[in-house]
Design a protein around this motif. Structure first.
Motif, short mmCIF file in Angstrom:
data_model
loop_
_atom_site.label_atom_id
_atom_site.label_comp_id
_atom_site.label_asym_id
_atom_site.label_seq_id
_atom_site.Cartn_x
_atom_site.Cartn_y
_atom_site.Cartn_z
N CYS A 68 0.88 -1.08 -0.09
CA CYS A 68 -0.06 -0.13 0.02
C CYS A 68 0.85 1.29 0.17
O CYS A 68 2.08 1.28 0.47
CB CYS A 68 -1.02 -0.06 1.17
N GLN A 69 0.36 2.21 -0.66
CA GLN A 69 1.17 3.47 -0.61
C GLN A 69 1.42 4.03 0.64
O GLN A 69 2.26 4.69 0.94
CB GLN A 69 0.46 4.59 -1.58
N ASP A 70 0.73 3.85 1.97
CA ASP A 70 0.74 4.37 3.07
C ASP A 70 1.42 3.26 3.95
O ASP A 70 0.83 2.18 4.08
CB ASP A 70 -0.65 4.56 3.86
N GLY A 148 -0.90 2.11 9.10
CA GLY A 148 -1.46 2.91 8.13
C GLY A 148 -2.68 3.73 9.19
O GLY A 148 -3.38 3.14 9.95
N PHE A 149 -2.70 5.10 8.79
CA PHE A 149 -3.76 6.16 9.47
C PHE A 149 -5.25 5.90 9.05
O PHE A 149 -6.12 6.71 9.65
CB PHE A 149 -3.03 7.20 9.81
N GLY A 150 -5.34 5.43 7.91
CA GLY A 150 -6.83 5.40 7.43
C GLY A 150 -7.62 4.58 8.39
O GLY A 150 -8.63 5.18 8.82
N SER A 151 -6.78 3.49 9.01
CA SER A 151 -7.73 2.80 9.94
C SER A 151 -7.34 3.27 11.44
O SER A 151 -8.18 3.04 12.29
CB SER A 151 -7.11 1.14 9.75
N PRO A 184 -11.85 2.62 6.87
CA PRO A 184 -10.64 1.89 7.27
C PRO A 184 -10.19 0.92 6.30
O PRO A 184 -9.50 0.15 6.42
CB PRO A 184 -10.89 1.36 8.75
N CYS A 185 -10.34 1.25 5.00
CA CYS A 185 -10.19 0.15 3.91
C CYS A 185 -10.47 -1.24 4.26
O CYS A 185 -9.39 -2.27 4.50
CB CYS A 185 -8.48 0.41 3.61
N CYS A 272 -6.49 -2.02 8.67
CA CYS A 272 -6.89 -2.32 7.67
C CYS A 272 -6.59 -3.82 6.84
O CYS A 272 -5.91 -4.68 7.43
CB CYS A 272 -6.40 -1.40 6.46
N HIS A 273 -7.07 -4.11 5.65
CA HIS A 273 -6.69 -5.30 4.99
C HIS A 273 -5.11 -5.37 4.77
O HIS A 273 -4.47 -6.52 4.69
CB HIS A 273 -7.43 -5.58 3.59
N ALA A 274 -4.47 -4.04 4.83
CA ALA A 274 -3.06 -4.37 4.81
C ALA A 274 -2.37 -4.44 5.90
O ALA A 274 -1.85 -3.63 6.78
CB ALA A 274 -2.51 -2.97 4.00
N ARG A 276 0.07 -5.30 8.30
CA ARG A 276 1.41 -5.63 8.09
C ARG A 276 2.33 -5.92 9.57
O ARG A 276 2.22 -4.74 10.02
CB ARG A 276 2.05 -4.61 7.35
S1 SF4 Z 1 -5.74 2.16 5.73
FE1 SF4 Z 1 -4.48 0.56 5.04
S2 SF4 Z 1 -5.11 -0.12 2.96
FE2 SF4 Z 1 -6.06 2.03 3.63
S3 SF4 Z 1 -4.30 3.52 2.63
FE3 SF4 Z 1 -3.96 3.17 4.86
S4 SF4 Z 1 -2.58 1.61 4.86
FE4 SF4 Z 1 -3.65 1.61 2.87
#
Ligand code: SF4
Length: 282
Positions: A68-70, A148-151, A184-185, A272-274, A276
């Motif tokens: 993922c880019q983030d 990642g901060f979306g989640s 949160p993807c 999120c699904h990423a 990691r």
């Molecule tokens: S929340 Fe997760 S999948 Fe979504 S952009 Fe951020 S790191 Fe990527």
């Protein structure tokens, strides 16, 4: 007492490898869950999204590029043996590993130096968030993850009192996931920390997101709660990428801790699904 010595360079090399690995290679537990969800997803759009996520993760691994880019803020759980000594500055060795991973691995640098006013990018993704625990033994175990901060932004904590009981705990977790919706993807991994103090609950919730999702809490009552919550979340209908379907979450992991007689803190850390993370032992 005999101490084993580890060099600062070994720590740096291990941390660098962990952050590159976790950003390129999705964990086997997540890939298995995505594949299983793909077969069970009722929505054609949802199945398509899961196909794309699986393909994305395969391409990332094959080409060693971030999935993922983030690429996240660097979070580490470190179990530091009481019979090992580091020849050098341990924390600086960890930070240097993060620095090298994000520089040499072409991972996005996402950290700003001041949270409110300056917000200037530190340009090397440091500082990292370190949770260090002294354990018995002569090894150092490091688990690292890029968050990642979306989640992360969809996470929440509440200082429940004991009268809320099991139902109150479940309701808060479900309310938090519902409020997060498609942001949160999804499909997400829900990390829950229950007990301790305010900060311990949050730390446990983060730790829970790092636990393999094909495992359960050792106490059958919490294990049952994990399964029940997963089912309830998947009935919410947000689905993969929030485009509808029955795969909103891949797993719910609960970690618990003793707490005060007057309290029952609950923290929900959404991943999120990423999802990691990677571990090693030195
Ligand atoms: S929340 Fe997760 S999948 Fe979504 S952009 Fe951020 S790191 Fe990527």
């Amino acid at each position: 007492m005999k101490f084993r010595t580890v060099t600062a360079q070994e720590i740096t090399a291990a941390v660098k490898q962990l952050f590159m690995d976790c950003n390129y290679y999705i964990g086997g537990d997540i890939m298995d869950a995505l594949t299983k969800a793909r077969d069970q997803e009722a929505s054609p759009v949802g199945r398509n999204v899961l196909d794309q996520i699986i393909e994305n993760d395969k391409i990332a691994a094959a080409e060693q590029i971030p999935l993922c880019q983030d690429t996240g803020m660097a979070v580490l759980f470190i179990e530091y043996g009481d019979k090992v000594s580091v020849d050098g500055d341990f924390e600086e060795a960890v930070e240097e590993g993060v620095r090298q991973a994000y520089r040499d691995g072409y991972l996005r640098k996402s950290v700003v130096d001041d949270p409110v006013f300056d917000r200037v990018n530190t340009k090397d993704n440091t500082p990292a968030i370190l949770h260090t625990k002294i354990v018995k033994g002569d090894k150092i175990r490091i688990t690292a993850g890029g968050k990642g901060f979306g989640s992360e932004n969809m996470s929440a904590i509440k200082m429940l009192t004991p009268s809320y009981g099991e139902e109150g705990v479940k309701q808060f977790i479900l309310d938090t996931v519902f409020a997060a919706g498609p942001n949160p993807c999804p499909p997400i991994v829900v990390g829950v920390g229950i007990g301790g103090t305010f900060e311990r609950a949050a730390q446990l919730a983060k730790k829970a997101t790092f636990r393999p999702i094909d495992t359960h809490h050792p106490d059958a009552r919490y294990a049952a709660m994990e399964d029940e919550l997963l089912e309830s979340i998947n009935r919410m209908g947000f689905g993969p990428a929030g485009l509808g379907g029955n795969t909103t979450a891949l797993g719910v992991n609960i970690e618990t801790s003793p707490t005060h007689i007057a309290g029952m803190p609950v923290a929900v850390n959404i991943c999120c699904h990423a999802a990691r993370h990677a571990s090693t032992e030195i």
